[in-house]
Write a protein that holds these residues in place. Sequence first.
Motif, mmCIF file in Angstrom:
data_model
loop_
_atom_site.group_PDB
_atom_site.id
_atom_site.type_symbol
_atom_site.label_atom_id
_atom_site.label_comp_id
_atom_site.label_asym_id
_atom_site.label_seq_id
_atom_site.Cartn_x
_atom_site.Cartn_y
_atom_site.Cartn_z
ATOM 1 N N VAL A 57 0.822 -1.206 0.000
ATOM 2 C CA VAL A 57 0.000 0.000 0.000
ATOM 3 C C VAL A 57 0.859 1.260 0.000
ATOM 4 C CG1 VAL A 57 -1.975 -1.062 1.147
ATOM 5 C CG2 VAL A 57 -0.155 -0.070 2.516
ATOM 6 N N VAL A 58 0.261 2.344 -0.490
ATOM 7 C CA VAL A 58 0.912 3.647 -0.597
ATOM 8 C C VAL A 58 -0.121 4.689 -0.168
ATOM 9 C CG1 VAL A 58 1.887 5.321 -2.216
ATOM 10 C CG2 VAL A 58 2.308 2.899 -2.561
ATOM 11 N N GLY A 59 0.342 5.775 0.440
ATOM 12 C CA GLY A 59 -0.609 6.862 0.672
ATOM 13 C C GLY A 59 -0.514 7.499 2.039
ATOM 14 N N LEU A 60 -1.282 8.573 2.191
ATOM 15 C CA LEU A 60 -1.296 9.343 3.427
ATOM 16 C C LEU A 60 -2.677 9.190 4.063
ATOM 17 C CD1 LEU A 60 0.442 11.432 5.038
ATOM 18 C CD2 LEU A 60 -0.684 13.203 3.690
ATOM 19 N N TYR A 61 -2.724 8.770 5.326
ATOM 20 C CA TYR A 61 -4.010 8.472 5.966
ATOM 21 C C TYR A 61 -4.078 9.088 7.353
ATOM 22 C CZ TYR A 61 -3.770 4.895 2.355
ATOM 23 O OH TYR A 61 -3.634 4.257 1.164
ATOM 24 N N SER A 62 -5.268 9.263 7.841
ATOM 25 C CA SER A 62 -5.452 9.736 9.205
ATOM 26 C C SER A 62 -5.166 8.581 10.164
ATOM 27 C CB SER A 62 -6.884 10.238 9.390
ATOM 28 O OG SER A 62 -7.136 10.361 10.769
ATOM 29 N N ALA A 63 -4.260 8.804 11.100
ATOM 30 C CA ALA A 63 -3.833 7.733 12.003
ATOM 31 C C ALA A 63 -4.981 7.212 12.854
ATOM 32 C CB ALA A 63 -2.702 8.231 12.904
#
Lengths: 327, 198
Positions: free
Chosen positions: A291-297
Amino acid sequence: MSRQLEKPGIDQIAADWVARLDGRVASAEEQRALEDWLAGDERHFGAYMRAHAISLQLGLLLSHQVKERSPPAVEPSRRLLSRRQMLLLGGGSLAAGIAGIAVFALRSERDYWTRIGEVRRVPLPDGSAVTLNTQTHLSVAFSDLTRTVRLLYGEALFEVAADAQRGFTVTTFGTSITSSAAAFAVRALRRGDVQVMVRDGEVQVAESTRAAPVSLRANTAVRAVIPSAPSVPAPLVTEQLAPIEVARRLSWQRGLLSFEDVTLGDALREFSRYSDTRVVIDEPAISQLRVVGLYSASDPVGFAKTAAISLGLRFEMRDGVAHLNSA
Amino acid sequence: MRRIDDERALWLAANVLPHEATLRSWLRSQRLINADVEDILQETYAAVAALERVDHIRDSRSYLFSVARRLMVRCLRRKRVISIDAMAEIDLSELQTDEPSPEAQADDGAELRRVLEQIDTLPAKCRRAFLLRKVDGLSQAQIAAEMGIAESTVEKHLGKALRLLQALCGRAQTDASRPDVAPALKMRDVTTTRKTRY
């Protein structure tokens, strides 16, 4: 007969050896002397391993108890309770209480900690600042001569203000990181596995089983893994990072998790540090997908939904638990 | 070279140490003098520590007793002080019938937590050096600086702390202050010059 007279010495000699080499590398001379002694009699090896076992386990119990020490500090009156009363309180809290008191008596420290999912920035009296990531506990002890922070568990970013007189040292699980002025992150989630990353400035990383510290410059990271055999120095692998990668790895400061080609299993493990919500993978093979990406923890379910779409998986809620499966 | 392995040491702490007191009192109930009991215990640790693997050991208590029994027989045979008949008499009933008591099964860490309760009985400087090492993770040099004493003195304090603490391990709670006193002295114990360990 002479054997019996000298015998009580074996346990003592073993304890002396273990204590002497605790947390450091034996010199070649010591190594030879120890090997000679161990080879002399099999009881020596038994006594050594027993003392080593006791030393390690006592260390773990003590550090664990300190880690679990929760606010407010154990009230001193508890010490006055009888042994029997204390046993009624439960063995764990009893020992924790005693260790806690012992530690409190040693030095005045200020403790900071974060709950699961919490990120907190704390200004320190010298103008430095520390940002604690989720579930982190650290203890700050400043004096006229030293600035010392003990990272008991977790991950934190240290932004160290320059001070010509006093170095700034972070100690954690047998590793110490020293700097006069720098910004660096330390991650210590397991005993014997410490990761350090420098954003600005320069730091020295000393690991207890190594003789010489390693110098780390801005945009480098190092992972100190303490080996199972204490006599073998761990390989310290230094990694050069692009500034943007350093920033990405520090995105937790903003409550975000950023993944760059990691497995789904690792990503979910990372999310589990930030909330109690679990996402279950029923088929082991799926956890190897990347997986790749920026997410809310704080939103593992949102992450799972997004991952399901990008990886072609099936997302479903069963009994309030999120599941990911092949479509 | 024997392997000094942290992982195995932790396994010993979890699987041998909790049974050491029972093992010691069982050995003492046999035809053994205290010095031999301590020999056999050290040899038992050595034997288990030297095993290639331990993951096949399901019931560590039974395993330990069988190792200790084998070493005891070897010890007696080496000394040739007793007859073969006596050897046959060696009490096996404990091994076969005595299941681990519920409290022994419940908590492997209880033994060392009990020892930690007595950390206050250490001499003050020993205790301080030990806690600086174990809790604060300071090196011996850092402890020396913190306490304003020589590094060699720190080493002595740490050695003494561990000696005293380990002497408390594997001794029943009631006789912890007199670790070398067997619950029931045998005739041969009385005739042996015993040296007080601590």
